[in-house]
Design a protein around this motif. Structure first.
Motif, PDB file in Angstrom:
ATOM      1  N   GLY A   1       1.184  -0.656  -0.035  1.00 37.59           N
ATOM      2  CA  GLY A   1      -0.227  -0.215   0.101  1.00 37.59           C
ATOM      3  C   GLY A   1       0.660   1.118   0.173  1.00 37.59           C
ATOM      4  O   GLY A   1       1.596   1.589   0.746  1.00 37.59           O
TER       5      GLY A   1
ATOM      6  N   VAL B   1      -1.470  -1.425  -4.415  1.00 35.05           N
ATOM      7  CA  VAL B   1      -2.874  -0.800  -3.503  1.00 35.05           C
ATOM      8  C   VAL B   1      -2.150   0.282  -3.348  1.00 35.05           C
ATOM      9  O   VAL B   1      -1.606   0.955  -2.443  1.00 35.05           O
ATOM     10  CB  VAL B   1      -3.157  -1.875  -1.788  1.00 35.05           C
ATOM     11  CG1 VAL B   1      -4.374  -0.821  -1.946  1.00 35.05           C
ATOM     12  CG2 VAL B   1      -2.885  -3.137  -2.114  1.00 35.05           C
TER      13      VAL B   1
ATOM     14  N   ALA C   1      -5.367  -2.388  -6.744  1.00 36.00           N
ATOM     15  CA  ALA C   1      -6.300  -2.493  -5.540  1.00 36.00           C
ATOM     16  C   ALA C   1      -6.572  -0.899  -5.070  1.00 36.00           C
ATOM     17  O   ALA C   1      -5.052   0.112  -5.390  1.00 36.00           O
ATOM     18  CB  ALA C   1      -5.873  -3.147  -4.838  1.00 36.00           C
ATOM     19  N   TRP C   2      -7.469  -0.669  -3.337  1.00 40.83           N
ATOM     20  CA  TRP C   2      -6.990   0.499  -3.795  1.00 40.83           C
ATOM     21  C   TRP C   2      -7.791   1.219  -2.608  1.00 40.83           C
ATOM     22  O   TRP C   2      -8.208  -0.018  -1.599  1.00 40.83           O
ATOM     23  CB  TRP C   2      -8.014   1.569  -3.551  1.00 40.83           C
ATOM     24  CG  TRP C   2      -8.662   2.707  -3.437  1.00 40.83           C
ATOM     25  CD1 TRP C   2      -7.904   4.251  -3.647  1.00 40.83           C
ATOM     26  CD2 TRP C   2      -9.597   3.365  -2.571  1.00 40.83           C
ATOM     27  NE1 TRP C   2      -8.509   4.762  -2.877  1.00 40.83           N
ATOM     28  CE2 TRP C   2      -9.622   4.635  -2.369  1.00 40.83           C
ATOM     29  CE3 TRP C   2     -11.015   2.066  -2.756  1.00 40.83           C
ATOM     30  CZ2 TRP C   2     -10.590   5.651  -1.744  1.00 40.83           C
ATOM     31  CZ3 TRP C   2     -11.806   3.045  -1.432  1.00 40.83           C
ATOM     32  CH2 TRP C   2     -11.865   4.093  -0.958  1.00 40.83           C
TER      33      TRP C   2
END
Length: 295
Positions: A118, A182, A200-201
């Protein structure tokens, strides 16, 4: 079936390892670690998620425990077997991407492929200044870092000539070690970047169900415009374990929920903290979710 993870910040590495070991046994999906390198004295920067509920009213305070997420996750990987190892978020623009590649690959292989990278562009200008990184370049630096990281994780030889980094051909690792990227952030530019570049987020702050639906709907619209399809997890922090509230998220297709660890991992002794997390897992049906996913 969705997942339920934990987000942790302001804990020592020892505390994180203890938490992760228990969460791994109970079936929580992932442990997401926030990070800052240090606390600039008297900083004036403000977090960009204005209007979104912030769990930590002061993100970097005099008594905030700061840890290196890759050192913490290496220790966590040694005592766990299934929980994913996430960062929410890692400010990759603060470091040379080849150094980040080395750390992430090491943890990815040691953990058996459990890393969720992330990444955010950063907001604490004084942190950039102290490290000699131009704050105004953080967005383009982040994108260039992601490009170099993906090439580093491929196992292939590559060189790079870019706006911020230039180096001759090299190989970071002798085999592929792919890692999901992410992208974090709630602002329109952050959502556009996540739709374009992310696997992804991860939502910033703790958006309400209505805010989360609005953000995820916009992400889906942006991905559709770009012709991007397929699995795209949207990880959203929630402020409660109330099943009715969680059902509101899931009714709108927001299935990957994340709870603040320090609201569940509470107590004066290790046994008390474990009992409280076990009780929360039971309320949430975490073991049931995990078994359903595995099946």
């Amino acid at each position: 079936m969705g997942s339920i993870g934990l987000s942790a910040y302001g804990m020592t590495v020892s505390e994180l390892v203890e938490l992760a070991s228990c969460a791994d046994e109970l079936g929580f999906d992932a442990l997401w670690l926030g990070e800052h390198v240090f606390r600039p004295t008297g900083y004036g920067s403000e977090h960009p998620t204005t209007g979104t509920v912030q769990h930590h009213t002061t993100i970097v305070d005099t008594d905030t425990e700061l840890t290196d997420p890759w050192i913490a996750h290496a220790a966590i990987a040694a005592v766990t077997s299934r929980i994913k190892l996430g960062t929410a978020v890692y400010v990759t623009a603060l470091r040379h991407p080849l150094l980040t590649a080395r750390a992430t690959i090491s943890v990815q292989e040691f953990s058996g492929g459990r890393v969720l990278f992330g990444v955010g562009s950063g907001w604490l200008e004084e942190e950039f200044t102290a490290l000699g990184v131009p704050f105004r370049s953080r967005f383009s630096r982040t994108e260039e870092c992601i490009d170099i990281l993906r090439k580093s994780w491929s196992g292939a030889e590559f060189g790079h000539t870019g706006k911020h980094f230039t180096f001759d051909p090299l190989q970071v690792h002798p085999r592929p070690a792919p890692i999901p990227v992410v992208l974090g952030g709630n602002t329109p530019p952050a959502l556009a970047r996540a739709a374009r570049l992310g696997d992804a987020w991860f939502a910033s702050g703790t958006p309400t169900p209505d805010e989360a639906v609005e953000l995820v709907t916009e992400l889906r619209r942006l991905r559709g415009e770009l012709g991007r399809s397929g699995d795209f997890p949207c990880y959203v922090r929630v402020a409660t374990t109330d099943p009715d509230v969680l059902a509101r998220y899931r009714a709108n297709g927001i299935d990957d929920l994340v709870l603040w660890a320090d609201t569940l991992w509470v107590g004066d002794t290790p046994d008390e903290r474990r009992r409280n997390l076990m009780a929360a897992a039971d309320r949430l049906g975490v073991g049931t979710l995990d078994n359903a996913t595995a099946g």
